[in-house]
Design a protein around this motif. Structure first.
Motif, PDB file in Angstrom:
ATOM      1  N   LEU A  19       0.839  -1.207   0.000  1.00 16.01           N
ATOM      2  CA  LEU A  19       0.000   0.000   0.000  1.00 16.01           C
ATOM      3  C   LEU A  19       0.874   1.258   0.000  1.00 16.01           C
ATOM      4  O   LEU A  19       0.628   2.210  -0.756  1.00 16.01           O
ATOM      5  CB  LEU A  19      -0.928  -0.012   1.230  1.00 16.01           C
ATOM      6  CG  LEU A  19      -1.665   1.283   1.550  1.00 16.01           C
ATOM      7  CD1 LEU A  19      -2.658   1.643   0.455  1.00 16.01           C
ATOM      8  CD2 LEU A  19      -2.403   1.171   2.894  1.00 16.01           C
ATOM      9  N   HIS A 138      -8.059   4.648   0.293  1.00 11.95           N
ATOM     10  CA  HIS A 138      -7.325   3.396   0.110  1.00 11.95           C
ATOM     11  C   HIS A 138      -7.433   2.516   1.348  1.00 11.95           C
ATOM     12  O   HIS A 138      -7.003   2.907   2.439  1.00 11.95           O
ATOM     13  CB  HIS A 138      -5.848   3.688  -0.161  1.00 11.95           C
ATOM     14  CG  HIS A 138      -5.621   4.442  -1.427  1.00 11.95           C
ATOM     15  ND1 HIS A 138      -5.361   3.819  -2.628  1.00 11.95           N
ATOM     16  CD2 HIS A 138      -5.661   5.772  -1.689  1.00 11.95           C
ATOM     17  CE1 HIS A 138      -5.223   4.736  -3.567  1.00 11.95           C
ATOM     18  NE2 HIS A 138      -5.396   5.927  -3.021  1.00 11.95           N
ATOM     19  N   HIS A 168      -6.722  -2.669  -1.527  1.00 14.65           N
ATOM     20  CA  HIS A 168      -5.381  -3.220  -1.741  1.00 14.65           C
ATOM     21  C   HIS A 168      -5.297  -4.626  -1.171  1.00 14.65           C
ATOM     22  O   HIS A 168      -4.426  -5.398  -1.548  1.00 14.65           O
ATOM     23  CB  HIS A 168      -4.327  -2.321  -1.104  1.00 14.65           C
ATOM     24  CG  HIS A 168      -4.254  -0.978  -1.763  1.00 14.65           C
ATOM     25  ND1 HIS A 168      -3.281  -0.647  -2.670  1.00 14.65           N
ATOM     26  CD2 HIS A 168      -5.069   0.098  -1.678  1.00 14.65           C
ATOM     27  CE1 HIS A 168      -3.490   0.592  -3.107  1.00 14.65           C
ATOM     28  NE2 HIS A 168      -4.576   1.066  -2.520  1.00 14.65           N
ATOM     29  N   VAL A 218      -6.447  -3.847  -7.231  1.00 12.71           N
ATOM     30  CA  VAL A 218      -5.129  -3.614  -7.815  1.00 12.71           C
ATOM     31  C   VAL A 218      -4.689  -4.615  -8.879  1.00 12.71           C
ATOM     32  O   VAL A 218      -3.526  -4.622  -9.255  1.00 12.71           O
ATOM     33  CB  VAL A 218      -4.073  -3.469  -6.696  1.00 12.71           C
ATOM     34  CG1 VAL A 218      -4.261  -2.158  -5.956  1.00 12.71           C
ATOM     35  CG2 VAL A 218      -4.143  -4.638  -5.709  1.00 12.71           C
ATOM     36  N   ASN A 251      -0.970  -2.627 -10.151  1.00 13.98           N
ATOM     37  CA  ASN A 251       0.058  -1.733  -9.625  1.00 13.98           C
ATOM     38  C   ASN A 251       1.281  -1.741 -10.527  1.00 13.98           C
ATOM     39  O   ASN A 251       1.483  -2.664 -11.321  1.00 13.98           O
ATOM     40  CB  ASN A 251       0.496  -2.183  -8.231  1.00 13.98           C
ATOM     41  CG  ASN A 251      -0.550  -1.879  -7.175  1.00 13.98           C
ATOM     42  OD1 ASN A 251      -1.353  -0.965  -7.338  1.00 13.98           O
ATOM     43  ND2 ASN A 251      -0.536  -2.641  -6.097  1.00 13.98           N
TER      44      ASN A 251
END
Ligand code: ADP
Length: 486
Positions: A19, A138, A168, A218, A251
């Protein structure tokens, strides 16, 4: 376009996992696209120490038990930071989530509700001269922000920014006692399935997933997995319901931090066209972990939290088999004490063959990525995973479980992919010790074919794994939200 992003950690100021890496790398990747992203972060002592020039820009009286302020600071690497300075919530030793003995802070509910409330106030115009178009929350620590904003607008609070909730890791959900509704400033009627209620408690992540305008996670595969009952960890129903608003954006790696050609943690630089430096890194890693300095031994690396998710409990049973085949193992990790003890004992039992460092060590993580020949990531589930991305950039072939983001970001070296020279690592499936052993066997067979190995390595090292593509994707998402609102 103005975006306020909030989370409980941000590299390089405070990090316990991936994260933080995302929070540190996404803003500078969005800047060239015309998106100003400001990051709201708790002002933990380590953050204040690193940013002595932080200046107050707004007051937040009575924020869940004490007065707070918003400080403005320019962070490292161009980060535009807003720090929530609330000493009653954050001026403590320990990690962002735990006290020094490793127990959760008992008031984590208000520590992170405070963060979400600050985002709400900033979203509604608290800061002089700056108001975000979008608030991007987030993980569970930020999950109440979309709820607070939706509820403020519903109460005649005027226009609110659009909201995005990013997951995440669905395993961390932030569930708290139902008796805290009033203390959390949540209206009683929102304690409902169409609200913040979650299996009898109050769900921070559930609240974000229910109230945010758009949801992301993600990787595309994880976005599919979490819609199922098996992968949904209790949220599958809600995520199926909101499926049309949910997408997966993989990501990237921060190429300023993860680049073997200019990595200050390595004894020698290297790149896809000059691999001698990698040989020197392997020797340095072997010396550092007291492994036999043998360039021909297949050196397997692990850099990981040691938790059930990461599947590393599958490895100890395979160690005799790996030792028979002449492999070496370089392990770095912290987490479950039983697994830490198992790896420490394995290192003692196999001197010169297995090295284990217990703890969190950023420079050693870089050396393991560079000095290993392959990196093992046998996760039972993995939202995206960053270690396999770094491994590819560093020319260490990732052997990964075919789940979530691992499946999306590593191209398996099957015969077709090898023929077409597109492979970048190896998959195994299902996530069992038997399948991992088969994967290791395939890895060893590839190792015995140096030319094929080098082809996979070269492809892995030159792939586009940075943030520009995912940043464009987030930018499109933001633009879509603003178009929809106009
Ligand atoms: P997660 O966030 O689930 O822990 P990710 O693969 O997304 O897993 O990100 C992990 C990040 O943390 C990577 O940057 C990895 O290098 C780093 N990391 C994990 N464990 C350690 C450790 N023991 N020491 C240093 N870095 C670590």
């Amino acid at each position: 376009m103005q975006v306020l992003s909030l989370a409980s950690e941000c590299f390089p100021l405070v990090k316990t996992g991936g994260l933080a890496d995302v929070m540190g790398a996404l803003p500078p990747a969005l800047a060239p696209l015309g998106c100003r992203l400001r990051t709201l972060l708790p002002a933990y002592p380590c953050v204040l120490d690193a940013l002595p020039g932080a200046a107050p820009v707004a007051a937040l009286p009575d924020l869940f038990g004490g007065d707070a302020r918003i400080l403005e600071a320019q962070g490292p690497d161009g980060l535009d930071l807003l720090l929530l300075d609330a000493p009653h919530l954050y001026a403590r030793p320990g990690s962002p989530y735990h006290d020094p003995t490793g127990s959760d802070w008992p008031d984590n509910w208000r520590r992170f509700a405070g963060l979400a409330w600050a985002a709400r106030d900033i979203g509604l115009g608290l800061l002089p001269g700056w108001r975000p178009d979008i608030v991007h929350a987030h993980d569970w620590q930020a999950g109440l922000a979309p709820a607070y904003l939706a509820l403020a607008a519903g109460n005649g609070g005027g226009p609110r920014p659009a909201t995005v909730m990013t997951v995440h890791n669905l395993a961390f959900q932030g569930q708290v006692d139902p008796g805290l509704m009033a203390a959390l400033r949540l209206p009683p009627e929102t304690f409902a399935i169409d609200g913040v209620e979650y299996y009898g408690g109050i769900g921070f992540l559930k609240a974000g997933l229910f109230y945010a305008d758009r949801l992301t996670t993600v990787s595309p595969s994880y976005a599919r997995e979490i819609r199922t009952d098996e992968g949904g960890m209790g949220m599958g129903g809600l995520l199926r319901l909101r499926g049309g608003d949910l997408e997966g954006i993989r990501n990237g790696i921060d190429e300023r931090v993860w680049d073997p050609a200019r990595d200050p943690h390595l004894p020698s630089a290297y790149g896809p066209d000059s691999l001698q430096g990698k040989t020197l890194c392997k020797a340095a890693l072997q010396r550092r972990l007291r492994l036999a300095e043998n360039p021909d031994a297949l050196l397997l690396g692990v850099v990981s939290r040691l938790s059930h998710q990461k599947g590393l409990d599958l490895l100890p049973g395979l160690l005799p088999w790996l030792m028979e085949r002449g492999c070496q193992l370089a392990l770095l990790g912290a987490g479950e004490p039983a697994l830490e003890a198992t790896f420490a004992a394995a290192a003692l039992a196999h001197p010169g063959r297995i090295g284990f460092v217990q703890g969190y060590d950023e420079p050693l993580a870089h050396l393991i990525q560079a000095g290993s020949d392959a990196i093992l990531v046998p996760s039972r589930f993995e939202p995206c995973g960053l270690t396999q991305l770094c491994a590819q950039r560093y020319g260490s072939l990732p052997l990964v479980a075919r789940v979530g983001g691992l499946a999306d970001t590593v191209i398996d070296a099957n015969d077709a992919a090898l023929d077409d020279r597109v492979a970048t690592g190896l998959h195994f499936h299902p996530v069992t010790a038997e399948a991992l052993a088969e994967g290791l066997d395939r890895l060893l067979r590839l190792w015995s074919r140096p030319e094929a190995w080098r082809t996979v390595q070269a492809r892995a090292m030159t792939r586009d794994l940075g943030w520009s593509r995912p940043a464009r994707h987030y930018h499109e998402l933001y633009e879509g939200l603003l178009r929809h609102r106009d």
